[in-house]
Scaffold this active site. Sequence first.
Site, PDB file in Angstrom:
ATOM      1  CD  GLN A  74     -47.346  39.860  34.434  1.00 22.36           C
ATOM      2  OE1 GLN A  74     -48.458  39.372  34.590  1.00 22.36           O
ATOM      3  NE2 GLN A  74     -46.305  39.131  34.093  1.00 22.36           N
ATOM      4  CE1 TYR A  83     -42.296  42.589  30.594  1.00 22.65           C
ATOM      5  CE2 TYR A  83     -43.931  44.300  30.246  1.00 22.65           C
ATOM      6  CZ  TYR A  83     -43.022  43.384  29.738  1.00 22.65           C
ATOM      7  OH  TYR A  83     -42.852  43.281  28.392  1.00 22.65           O
ATOM      8  NE  ARG A 110     -40.414  40.152  25.349  1.00 18.55           N
ATOM      9  CZ  ARG A 110     -40.828  39.536  26.475  1.00 18.55           C
ATOM     10  NH1 ARG A 110     -41.294  40.249  27.467  1.00 18.55           N
ATOM     11  NH2 ARG A 110     -40.768  38.229  26.579  1.00 18.55           N
ATOM     12  CE1 TYR A 127     -42.784  34.027  32.184  1.00 15.50           C
ATOM     13  CE2 TYR A 127     -40.797  34.339  30.885  1.00 15.50           C
ATOM     14  CZ  TYR A 127     -42.157  34.507  31.052  1.00 15.50           C
ATOM     15  OH  TYR A 127     -42.886  35.158  30.079  1.00 15.50           O
ATOM     16  CB  THR A 157     -48.368  32.724  46.142  1.00 14.16           C
ATOM     17  OG1 THR A 157     -47.844  33.937  45.590  1.00 14.16           O
ATOM     18  CG2 THR A 157     -47.777  31.524  45.429  1.00 14.16           C
ATOM     19  CB  THR A 183     -47.203  29.627  33.808  1.00 22.78           C
ATOM     20  OG1 THR A 183     -47.385  30.738  34.673  1.00 22.78           O
ATOM     21  CG2 THR A 183     -48.552  29.098  33.358  1.00 22.78           C
ATOM     22  CE  LYS A 237     -46.362  37.270  37.295  1.00 23.21           C
ATOM     23  NZ  LYS A 237     -46.959  35.943  37.115  1.00 23.21           N
ATOM     24  CG  HIS A 264     -46.100  30.879  30.928  1.00 26.44           C
ATOM     25  ND1 HIS A 264     -47.400  31.351  30.925  1.00 26.44           N
ATOM     26  CD2 HIS A 264     -45.399  31.740  31.720  1.00 26.44           C
ATOM     27  CE1 HIS A 264     -47.481  32.445  31.675  1.00 26.44           C
ATOM     28  NE2 HIS A 264     -46.280  32.704  32.173  1.00 26.44           N
ATOM     29  CG  ASP A 319     -43.175  32.494  40.311  1.00 28.21           C
ATOM     30  OD1 ASP A 319     -43.129  31.253  40.262  1.00 28.21           O
ATOM     31  OD2 ASP A 319     -44.009  33.170  39.686  1.00 28.21           O
TER      32      ASP A 319
END
Length: 421
Positions: A240, A244, A142, A128, A257, A349, A253, A133, A126
């Site tokens: 998460q 993470y 953050r 990113y 899926t 996403t 995750k 997103h 997956d």
Amino acid sequence: MPLLKSWVESANRADGDFPLNNLPCGVFSAGDDGDRRCGVAIGDHVLDVSGLEAEGLLDLDGGPYLDVAFWNDFMDAGPAAWASLRAQLTALLRQGSTKQYLVEDHLVPLAEVTLHLPFIVAEFTDFYAGRNHALNVGTMFRGPENALPPNWLHIPIGYNGRASSVVVSGTPVRRPWGQVKGADHATPAFQPSRRFDFELELGCVLGQASTHGRPVTVAEAEAMIFGYVLLNDWSARDIQAWEYQPLGPFQAKATATTISPWIVMKAALADFRIPTPPREVPLLPYLAEPGPGNLNLALSVGLTPQGGAETVISRTNSDQLYYSFAQQICHHTTSGCAMSVGDLIGSGTISGPDKGARGSLLELGWGGREPIPVDGGTRTFLEDGDTLTLYGHADGAGYRIGFGRCAGQVIPALADPWSRP
Ligand code: MN
């Protein structure tokens, strides 16, 4: 390309997902025997291509490939076989085909079939690759000054997921338990996720392998792509947030899926390719985009509470991806990592710049602070009984190339995950 007219009348409707121009690949069963067969969607029917091949109405060099309940063997046969199948099916299904009377026997109404995973998922990665997103989530997790990670404009970042998590549309998704820790708690707790979410993504299915130890170029990566699916990367945000750092998402995750039951072949979307957005900083040469690598697909998300009506909560487009799948795959192999037939690549996403174009509830509800309206109430995250459905299609002149529905209903967490019958 204009609409190719078929003698299957329902395939000629302007608002259907499956005109003759599409011919997406799936696996279905009909009746009580549970026998799974390869099928291609046409209008409101499935064409039993396993049956066509067995009867000699399809002639694929080196076959049979479709005498199994998955498309991997056919994908492995390579791009010449992919083109040959499309050409033969187009000839058989076109208005004026002389073989209509032979093919008709192999049509099954979609309403009468059960759809299964269309391929054996070899591995799942997956990415990113959606900038909006990454920016939105980074801002929430953050702060705005560190929103986009320093590597983001240079590398398509991703994580290695689990093929075992991939399920076909319609499979219920059980709310997971997991370890969480609130900012105002001294110690973590183990509990059902309270921030269960979806992610609107596109999936890419690899039909060709690469060699261990040898990276592939972006152009070579493009040639390995068989087709695309809609993909929902269900995500437990509370799990998460705690787990993470520093290695990325793990259990958050791994629950499920969901992918659409139809693989839309790359060739069906040839007219709908567009370039990736302008680069904000130059990429290293190996990641340069040789041709238009993105797809122009209208995407939307529906949320249906149990017993309620569907609300469309997001509308966006896959043109929002900053990195193409070919760039993602090329980067994936730079280490020498081999790609396999049946690998599934998630795009990350796909959020647009506007609030109504965000591809997750985390963003739509801004971390739980801005509830969005749905039928009979509001949502910040998914509730038990909610059905989440992804839709996607390319707009042709008088027709569209669609994926069908990519749906899953959230069912309640186990009462006690450690109890045994
Ligand atoms: Mn994701």
